[in-house]
Design an enzyme around this catalytic site. Structure first.
Site, PDB file in Angstrom:
ATOM      1  N   ARG A 109      10.446  -2.271   4.986  1.00 23.97           N
ATOM      2  CA  ARG A 109       9.752  -3.535   4.774  1.00 23.97           C
ATOM      3  C   ARG A 109      10.688  -4.471   4.014  1.00 23.97           C
ATOM      4  O   ARG A 109      11.587  -4.027   3.309  1.00 23.97           O
ATOM      5  CB  ARG A 109       8.478  -3.330   3.962  1.00 23.97           C
ATOM      6  CG  ARG A 109       7.442  -2.409   4.597  1.00 23.97           C
ATOM      7  CD  ARG A 109       6.227  -2.272   3.681  1.00 23.97           C
ATOM      8  NE  ARG A 109       5.185  -1.446   4.286  1.00 23.97           N
ATOM      9  CZ  ARG A 109       5.043  -0.141   4.087  1.00 23.97           C
ATOM     10  NH1 ARG A 109       5.905   0.504   3.288  1.00 23.97           N
ATOM     11  NH2 ARG A 109       4.064   0.534   4.662  1.00 23.97           N
ATOM     12  N   LYS A 168       4.469   0.382  -0.413  1.00 18.48           N
ATOM     13  CA  LYS A 168       3.176  -0.163  -0.823  1.00 18.48           C
ATOM     14  C   LYS A 168       2.497   0.789  -1.792  1.00 18.48           C
ATOM     15  O   LYS A 168       2.609   2.006  -1.668  1.00 18.48           O
ATOM     16  CB  LYS A 168       2.291  -0.398   0.403  1.00 18.48           C
ATOM     17  CG  LYS A 168       2.721  -1.602   1.238  1.00 18.48           C
ATOM     18  CD  LYS A 168       1.707  -1.902   2.323  1.00 18.48           C
ATOM     19  CE  LYS A 168       2.084  -3.169   3.076  1.00 18.48           C
ATOM     20  NZ  LYS A 168       1.104  -3.480   4.134  1.00 18.48           N
ATOM     21  N   HIS A 205      10.392  -8.384   9.664  1.00 18.42           N
ATOM     22  CA  HIS A 205       9.354  -7.525  10.226  1.00 18.42           C
ATOM     23  C   HIS A 205       9.678  -7.150  11.668  1.00 18.42           C
ATOM     24  O   HIS A 205       9.363  -6.041  12.118  1.00 18.42           O
ATOM     25  CB  HIS A 205       7.992  -8.211  10.152  1.00 18.42           C
ATOM     26  CG  HIS A 205       6.862  -7.324  10.583  1.00 18.42           C
ATOM     27  ND1 HIS A 205       6.612  -6.092  10.006  1.00 18.42           N
ATOM     28  CD2 HIS A 205       5.924  -7.471  11.554  1.00 18.42           C
ATOM     29  CE1 HIS A 205       5.569  -5.529  10.592  1.00 18.42           C
ATOM     30  NE2 HIS A 205       5.142  -6.340  11.535  1.00 18.42           N
ATOM     31  N   ARG A 241      11.977  -4.220  11.601  1.00 19.33           N
ATOM     32  CA  ARG A 241      11.229  -3.002  11.253  1.00 19.33           C
ATOM     33  C   ARG A 241      10.428  -2.517  12.465  1.00 19.33           C
ATOM     34  O   ARG A 241      10.417  -1.317  12.774  1.00 19.33           O
ATOM     35  CB  ARG A 241      10.308  -3.292  10.073  1.00 19.33           C
ATOM     36  CG  ARG A 241       9.361  -2.163   9.684  1.00 19.33           C
ATOM     37  CD  ARG A 241       8.619  -2.561   8.404  1.00 19.33           C
ATOM     38  NE  ARG A 241       7.383  -1.828   8.202  1.00 19.33           N
ATOM     39  CZ  ARG A 241       7.296  -0.638   7.610  1.00 19.33           C
ATOM     40  NH1 ARG A 241       8.391  -0.032   7.198  1.00 19.33           N
ATOM     41  NH2 ARG A 241       6.132  -0.060   7.448  1.00 19.33           N
ATOM     42  N   HIS A 243       3.894   4.877   6.235  1.00 20.36           N
ATOM     43  CA  HIS A 243       2.491   4.574   6.496  1.00 20.36           C
ATOM     44  C   HIS A 243       1.598   5.722   6.032  1.00 20.36           C
ATOM     45  O   HIS A 243       1.885   6.882   6.307  1.00 20.36           O
ATOM     46  CB  HIS A 243       2.252   4.375   7.994  1.00 20.36           C
ATOM     47  CG  HIS A 243       2.745   3.065   8.502  1.00 20.36           C
ATOM     48  ND1 HIS A 243       2.925   2.814   9.831  1.00 20.36           N
ATOM     49  CD2 HIS A 243       3.101   1.923   7.860  1.00 20.36           C
ATOM     50  CE1 HIS A 243       3.372   1.575   9.996  1.00 20.36           C
ATOM     51  NE2 HIS A 243       3.487   1.023   8.808  1.00 20.36           N
ATOM     52  N   TYR A 264      -3.222  10.493   7.717  1.00 24.04           N
ATOM     53  CA  TYR A 264      -1.823  10.716   7.344  1.00 24.04           C
ATOM     54  C   TYR A 264      -1.447  12.187   7.486  1.00 24.04           C
ATOM     55  O   TYR A 264      -2.161  13.070   7.064  1.00 24.04           O
ATOM     56  CB  TYR A 264      -1.636  10.263   5.907  1.00 24.04           C
ATOM     57  CG  TYR A 264      -0.288  10.583   5.312  1.00 24.04           C
ATOM     58  CD1 TYR A 264       0.814   9.790   5.573  1.00 24.04           C
ATOM     59  CD2 TYR A 264      -0.131  11.675   4.469  1.00 24.04           C
ATOM     60  CE1 TYR A 264       2.043  10.073   5.019  1.00 24.04           C
ATOM     61  CE2 TYR A 264       1.095  11.972   3.911  1.00 24.04           C
ATOM     62  CZ  TYR A 264       2.179  11.160   4.194  1.00 24.04           C
ATOM     63  OH  TYR A 264       3.396  11.447   3.637  1.00 24.04           O
TER      64      TYR A 264
END
Length: 310
Positions: free
Chosen positions: A157, A181, A250, A253, A276, A285
């Site tokens: 990112r 994140k 982006h 990515r 993610h 996940y």
């Protein structure tokens, strides 16, 4: 799932529907268009019940409603269309509960899939190669190629790229430590070409960096480069390298994810490489250990192998 039911409905399914249509007409005062929409949605779902061997609406549970939503997704229905279908079911079951024909509404707790934002069109491998074919030897050009190689090589990112510190470059291991994140740390692999250009950048970084600056990538002012500066420089390189597509961090990515997935067919590895938590709204996940990730990466990434050494 066809829009019109092709299977005759038994009375146990049809009669409650007929009562509901009358309720919509006489008590709710809905337009003919809205009534037809309800009828189309509900009778399609009733026909699906028949194919499953169910003969009464009371046999429907939340699991069936969720399966119905999933079926719509698999068949390519828009999220808005699935939401309409679920809304029709909720209204119908509320009616049956109100009349005492069901004890609870099985569609009440089932959410429609979120409407996903369209992903940007990714660059193909040739376009990426064209963009990254920067061979100018001034410090800013070397920095920019290193940034783009790292971003595409590791699928980072923009915030992750800008946040990399000198201590995060683990050269011997071929890894970069990034903060994603939620302040979650992960180690991202980066390709031979990315490592090669980071090494070149480190040799000239001192010409720009302020004393004591910890950021890997710095601006002309000697401090950590800003998000906007990275975006602007990539846009400029896209034009300079005559890449037809609009270039953004982006998009690089997204191109990384697309190219690795096309090569490896390993969706879980791509999920982990991108950092993610959820692979989609319907998948949870799945953790893979780093060795497996690195192996999938080395085999799949189009720039993962450094050119033959001299």
């Amino acid at each position: 799932m066809s829009l019109e039911p092709k299977i005759p409905l038994p009375n146990s399914l049809q009669k409650p529907l007929s009562r509901f249509y009358e309720y919509l007409r006489s008590e709710k005062g809905l337009s003919l268009h809205t009534q037809r929409n309800y009828k189309q949605q509900l009778e399609t779902m009733a026909a699906h019940l028949v194919t499953l061997g169910l003969k009464d609406w009371s046999q429907v549970d939340a699991a069936w409603v969720r399966q119905l939503a999933s079926k719509g997704m698999r068949e390519g229905m828009k999220a808005s269309s699935i939401a309409t279908r679920l809304s029709s079911l909720r209204s119908f079951f509320d009616f049956l509960v109100l009349r005492g024909e069901m004890t609870a509404n099985p569609a009440k707790g089932v959410s429609a899939p979120r409407k996903q934002r369209p992903l940007p069109k990714n660059l193909d491998v040739d376009e990426v190669g064209q963009l990254l074919d920067v061979n100018e030897d001034d410090p800013l050009s070397i920095r920019d190629r290193a940034m783009m190689e790292v971003m595409y090589g590791a699928g980072l990112r923009l915030a992750e790229l800008v946040g990399i510190n000198l201590k995060d470059v683990l050269g011997r291991q071929g890894e970069i430590r990034v903060i994603g994140k939620g302040d979650k740390e992960r180690k991202a692999p980066f390709s031979g070409l990315a490592k090669e250009w980071v090494d070149k950048w480190l040799k000239v970084r001192g010409a720009l960096a302020s004393p004591g600056e910890t950021a890997l990538f710095v601006s002309k002012l000697g401090t950590r480069i800003s998000h906007r500066s990275v975006q602007k420089r990539m846009e400029e390189w896209g034009k300079k390298q005559s890449v037809a597509s609009h270039i953004s961090p982006h998009k690089l990515r997204h191109s990384f994810a697309t190219h690795v997935l096309e090569s490896s067919q390993n969706l879980r590895a791509v999920q982990e490489l991108l950092g993610h938590e959820n692979i989609s709204t319907t998948q949870v996940y799945t953790h893979l250990d780093f060795q497996h990730l690195a192996q999938a990466y080395d085999q799949a990434h189009p720039r993962a192998r450094k050119k033959n050494k001299d």
